[in-house]
Design an enzyme around this catalytic site. Sequence first.
Site, short mmCIF file in Angstrom:
data_model
loop_
_atom_site.label_atom_id
_atom_site.label_comp_id
_atom_site.label_asym_id
_atom_site.label_seq_id
_atom_site.Cartn_x
_atom_site.Cartn_y
_atom_site.Cartn_z
N ASP A 1 5.22 7.94 -5.47
CA ASP A 1 5.18 7.07 -4.29
C ASP A 1 4.46 5.77 -4.62
O ASP A 1 3.34 5.79 -5.14
CB ASP A 1 4.45 7.76 -3.14
CG ASP A 1 4.21 6.82 -1.96
OD1 ASP A 1 5.14 6.68 -1.14
OD2 ASP A 1 3.12 6.22 -1.88
N TYR B 1 1.39 -2.61 -3.02
CA TYR B 1 0.44 -2.09 -4.00
C TYR B 1 0.40 -2.94 -5.26
O TYR B 1 -0.51 -2.78 -6.09
CB TYR B 1 0.78 -0.65 -4.41
CG TYR B 1 0.76 0.36 -3.31
CD1 TYR B 1 0.25 0.08 -2.04
CD2 TYR B 1 1.26 1.65 -3.53
CE1 TYR B 1 0.25 1.04 -1.03
CE2 TYR B 1 1.26 2.60 -2.53
CZ TYR B 1 0.76 2.29 -1.28
OH TYR B 1 0.77 3.26 -0.30
N LYS C 1 7.92 1.11 -0.48
CA LYS C 1 7.81 0.64 0.90
C LYS C 1 7.95 -0.87 0.99
O LYS C 1 7.48 -1.60 0.11
CB LYS C 1 6.46 1.07 1.50
CG LYS C 1 6.13 2.53 1.30
CD LYS C 1 4.74 2.84 1.83
CE LYS C 1 4.23 4.16 1.28
NZ LYS C 1 3.89 4.10 -0.15
N HIS D 1 6.63 0.04 5.71
CA HIS D 1 5.24 0.40 5.42
C HIS D 1 4.37 0.54 6.67
O HIS D 1 3.44 1.35 6.70
CB HIS D 1 4.63 -0.67 4.49
CG HIS D 1 3.46 -0.17 3.69
ND1 HIS D 1 3.23 -0.59 2.41
CD2 HIS D 1 2.47 0.70 3.97
CE1 HIS D 1 2.13 -0.01 1.94
NE2 HIS D 1 1.65 0.78 2.88
#
Length: 313
Positions: free
Chosen positions: A65, A70, A95, A128
């Site tokens: 994931d 990120y 996401k 997200h």
Amino acid sequence: MAKEQNASVNRASRTATILAVTQTLIALNNGVEMPAIGLGVFQTPPAETTAAVQEALRVGYRLIDTAAAYANEREVGEGIRRAGVARDEVFIETKVWISDYGYEATLHAFEKSAGKLGLEYIDLFILHQALPSAFERSLDAYRALQTLLADGKVRAVGVSNFMPDHLERLLAAATVVPAVNQVELHPYFQQPALQRKNAEHGILTQAWSPIGGITSYRGGDRRTFDDPTLVQMANKYGKSPAQIMLRWHLQKGRSAIPKSTRPARIAENFDVFGFELSSEELAAIDALETGVRGGPEPEIITLEAFGRDIPEA
């Protein structure tokens, strides 16, 4: 004919390998299967991400994931390539960040994520956050996810951090029910009403911070890792409190994505298939609920406060 038979045998062999390695596969509401336990890379520095992903796949994980926000999708892709695991044996979810919400922007967000990951398709593509202050943008973004699904660019679509009212508003406009809702969920914060809402619509609950890591790094006075109930069970089974929590998620029918960059901890978090908690023990963990959220309140998410540019691939 021989080639077709060999291909069939190879596919069956790969499936058997996945089943043997992960022990638990979960069928999503569109029939796609995903491993229950995966590696999360939230706040994993890019410089450490490739090695963590490569090690996780070596140990046996088949679910990874990540997220555009990120800033480590590229390194996740590199870790997958270095691990040498066949693409159809790895389930990748990422996401879309709120800055890329909107129909056309979200279609392009897929191209950015797929480009960084080095993938032609993404297994699970997720919004997200809900964007309560501009929910129409969330709806437009989800329409794009539905288009990507119809075009075969993603195998399943989902959401993250969507609360019951967000789900109702989304479902009133959507033609595809989200396969997954990824939310903060650990023994100290279980969101039972949200779990019931997910279940009502056939949406899988996936836990981020599944072992309560957020109770450690947010500076609270209670850490799940030190909880006497969990420590007692860990001692009984010869496991760690983290393994007890992950087993609890599995037996409750949830997916969980613990994060770590340490090889020993990555392996430990995956070693949760050889024992089973009793119904009384599951209930005792349920009773640890405090109702205290560790992450940001979903209602405060705005573009003004949380918007950020997501670079091109």
